[in-house]
Design an enzyme around this catalytic site. Structure first.
Site, PDB file in Angstrom:
ATOM      1  N   TYR A 110      58.630 -10.902  16.888  1.00  0.00           N
ATOM      2  CA  TYR A 110      59.572 -11.523  15.802  1.00  0.00           C
ATOM      3  C   TYR A 110      60.967 -10.917  15.773  1.00  0.00           C
ATOM      4  CZ  TYR A 110      54.913 -13.217  14.284  1.00  0.00           C
ATOM      5  OH  TYR A 110      53.619 -13.679  14.076  1.00  0.00           O
TER       6      TYR A 110
ATOM      7  N   ASP B 298      53.613  -9.703   6.974  1.00  0.00           N
ATOM      8  CA  ASP B 298      53.049  -9.767   8.364  1.00  0.00           C
ATOM      9  C   ASP B 298      54.393 -10.073   9.380  1.00  0.00           C
ATOM     10  OD1 ASP B 298      50.720 -10.503  10.296  1.00  0.00           O
ATOM     11  OD2 ASP B 298      52.251 -12.248  10.728  1.00  0.00           O
TER      12      ASP B 298
HETATM   13  P1  NAP Z   1      52.723 -21.960   8.591  1.00  0.00           P
HETATM   14  O1  NAP Z   1      52.856 -20.722   7.427  1.00  0.00           O
HETATM   15  O2  NAP Z   1      51.565 -22.748   8.824  1.00  0.00           O
HETATM   16  O3  NAP Z   1      54.028 -22.751   8.362  1.00  0.00           O
HETATM   17  C1  NAP Z   1      55.396 -22.301   8.020  1.00  0.00           C
HETATM   18  C2  NAP Z   1      56.075 -23.927   8.008  1.00  0.00           C
HETATM   19  O4  NAP Z   1      55.801 -24.516   7.020  1.00  0.00           O
HETATM   20  C3  NAP Z   1      57.472 -23.632   8.085  1.00  0.00           C
HETATM   21  O5  NAP Z   1      58.227 -24.309   8.768  1.00  0.00           O
HETATM   22  C4  NAP Z   1      58.018 -23.668   6.307  1.00  0.00           C
HETATM   23  O6  NAP Z   1      59.227 -24.336   6.198  1.00  0.00           O
HETATM   24  C5  NAP Z   1      56.697 -24.833   6.105  1.00  0.00           C
HETATM   25  N1  NAP Z   1      56.322 -24.579   4.699  1.00  0.00           N
HETATM   26  C6  NAP Z   1      56.001 -23.666   3.846  1.00  0.00           C
HETATM   27  N2  NAP Z   1      55.766 -23.765   2.859  1.00  0.00           N
HETATM   28  C7  NAP Z   1      55.521 -25.143   2.693  1.00  0.00           C
HETATM   29  C8  NAP Z   1      55.419 -25.961   1.627  1.00  0.00           C
HETATM   30  N3  NAP Z   1      54.940 -25.686   0.344  1.00  0.00           N
HETATM   31  N4  NAP Z   1      55.668 -27.193   1.789  1.00  0.00           N
HETATM   32  C9  NAP Z   1      56.210 -27.716   3.094  1.00  0.00           C
HETATM   33  N5  NAP Z   1      56.250 -27.239   4.115  1.00  0.00           N
HETATM   34  C10 NAP Z   1      56.225 -25.606   3.974  1.00  0.00           C
HETATM   35  O7  NAP Z   1      53.101 -21.597  10.093  1.00  0.00           O
HETATM   36  P2  NAP Z   1      53.431 -19.922  10.646  1.00  0.00           P
HETATM   37  O8  NAP Z   1      54.663 -19.562  10.320  1.00  0.00           O
HETATM   38  O9  NAP Z   1      53.088 -20.421  12.347  1.00  0.00           O
HETATM   39  O10 NAP Z   1      52.358 -19.022  10.299  1.00  0.00           O
HETATM   40  C11 NAP Z   1      52.506 -18.109   9.252  1.00  0.00           C
HETATM   41  C12 NAP Z   1      52.664 -16.677   9.628  1.00  0.00           C
HETATM   42  O11 NAP Z   1      51.565 -16.293  10.398  1.00  0.00           O
HETATM   43  C13 NAP Z   1      53.647 -16.507  10.478  1.00  0.00           C
HETATM   44  O12 NAP Z   1      54.890 -16.307   9.852  1.00  0.00           O
HETATM   45  C14 NAP Z   1      53.295 -15.195  11.165  1.00  0.00           C
HETATM   46  O13 NAP Z   1      53.557 -14.149  10.397  1.00  0.00           O
HETATM   47  C15 NAP Z   1      51.771 -15.501  11.329  1.00  0.00           C
HETATM   48  N6  NAP Z   1      51.399 -16.027  12.605  1.00  0.00           N
HETATM   49  C16 NAP Z   1      50.789 -15.115  13.607  1.00  0.00           C
HETATM   50  C17 NAP Z   1      50.505 -15.572  14.916  1.00  0.00           C
HETATM   51  C18 NAP Z   1      49.801 -14.565  15.881  1.00  0.00           C
HETATM   52  O14 NAP Z   1      49.941 -14.742  17.143  1.00  0.00           O
HETATM   53  N7  NAP Z   1      49.198 -13.663  15.414  1.00  0.00           N
HETATM   54  C19 NAP Z   1      50.864 -16.981  15.116  1.00  0.00           C
HETATM   55  C20 NAP Z   1      51.663 -17.578  14.448  1.00  0.00           C
HETATM   56  C21 NAP Z   1      51.676 -17.218  12.917  1.00  0.00           C
HETATM   57  P3  NAP Z   1      60.360 -23.577   5.389  1.00  0.00           P
HETATM   58  O15 NAP Z   1      60.469 -22.086   5.858  1.00  0.00           O
HETATM   59  O16 NAP Z   1      61.676 -24.515   5.682  1.00  0.00           O
HETATM   60  O17 NAP Z   1      59.824 -23.554   4.115  1.00  0.00           O
END
Ligand code: NAP
Length: 322
Positions: free
Chosen positions: A87, A82
């Protein structure tokens, strides 16, 4: 017919719809031709199959970081990625995939790439913006392309032009879909009102809605709207941007089922047929987060997690955008 096995009974996953217990809005079965052929994927309206597990790339920007994460993700079994214009990593993701797919014995067709139109390109610049994503990714086509946000950059959220710009963006996506450049098209961060507006005016209905979704933000009304119109409902920020993995209730459920908190949070979503997109830059976590199809949460654990719903968002709120 495909069944997605779990403790609830057998959940049938198709077109983003799930049948079974326990919530009231789940509906009657669809014709068999709309069902998925894999228990770990959903079939989008356009006939495109999408993995339930995808890899989030937000904040992975440098070529080294993107390449390292994509390598670990492919090794761990992720087949969906994604990205988004904002980004600033579309080109890096495309390059990493082109380099790494052969190493993992895979081809372009084995992966599912999502990207999104930025708010600055909403409206008359939408065609140019989408073509820019296609060019930066340089993977021939994009599997799923979304309007990232219902608003337009630099317009007030109350500005009535937002609505016209959304319609113009959608028309551009429809055109590129007809040309085969965008295999499926959808939206992100739309509220129920935005969804209804789009569905009433579009030629091609959205295949998917990507929004924040986790036990503290269950989006019941929005899920009902998606269910009603056959739109696949996809979760982002399932880990609450990392904050939910330390929630005491999540920790307790994880301890009981001998899983990590992240796996429990992701399993809670996919067990309801909701696709997820965990992001990590850490190869161990990337691997760990992918292990969500070899266990089930009990009805009780699902209910305990769902009871956390309190409307708490970790991301931006689109509810005031007209
Ligand atoms: P998320 O996946 O809920 O959380 C990511 C965070 O959690 C990072 O800081 C990561 O740190 C940490 N993490 C990952 N695995 C972990 C684990 N097993 N234990 C502890 N911590 C962990 O947050 P997100 O990045 O906001 O959402 C995921 C994806 O959704 C995004 O990357 C993006 O592609 C998409 N997204 C879309 C929108 C939209 O507006 N459409 C908005 C937000 C997100 P580390 O990297 O240090 O592991």
């Amino acid at each position: 017919m495909v069944t997605h096995k779990c403790c609830y009974s057998s959940w049938k996953v198709f077109s983003g719809k799930v049948l079974g217990k326990p919530t009231g809005y789940r509906k009657a079965e669809l014709p068999s031709d709309q069902m998925s052929s894999s228990s770990h994927s959903v079939l989008l309206k356009t006939g495109v199959q999408m993995p339930l597990l995808g890899f989030g790339t937000y904040k992975l920007v440098s070529p080294e970081d993107v390449s390292r994460a994509v390598d670990a993700a492919l090794l761990a079994g992720y087949r969906a990625f994604d990205s988004a214009a904002v980004y600033l990593n579309e080109a890096e993701l495309g390059r990493a995939l082109k380099q790494l797919l052969p190493k993992h014995g895979l081809t372009r067709e084995d992966v599912f790439i999502t990207s999104k139109l930025g708010s600055k390109d909403q409206g008359e610049r939408a065609m140019e913006g989408a073509l820019h994503s296609l060019s930066d990714l340089d993977m021939g086509y994009i599997d799923l392309y979304l309007i990232h946000w219902p608003g337009t950059k630099d317009l007030e959220i109350t500005d009535p032009r937002n609505s016209g710009n959304r319609a113009e963006s959608w028309a551009a996506l429809e055109e590129l879909h007809a040309q085969g450049k965008l295999k499926a098209i959808g939206v992100s961060n739309y509220t129920p009102a935005h969804m209804r507006e789009l569905i009433q005016s579009c030629k091609i209905p959205p295949a998917l809605l990507q929004v924040e979704f986790h036990p503290k933000f269950c989006q019941t009304e929005l899920r009902k709207v998606c269910e009603e119109y056959g739109v696949c409902f996809q979760a982002y920020s399932s880990l609450g941007k990392g904050d939910l993995v330390t929630d005491p209730v999540v920790l307790e459920v994880a301890k009981n089922c001998e899983r990590t908190p992240a796996q429990v949070l992701l399993r809670w979503a996919v067990q309801q047929g909701v696709p997820v997109l965990p992001k990590s830059s850490n190869p161990d976590r990337i691997k760990d987060n992918a292990r969500i199809f070899d266990f089930t949460l009990s009805d009780t654990d699902m209910d305990i997690l769902s009871a956390l719903d309190c409307g708490h968002k970790f991301c931006r709120d689109a509810s005031q955008v007209v």
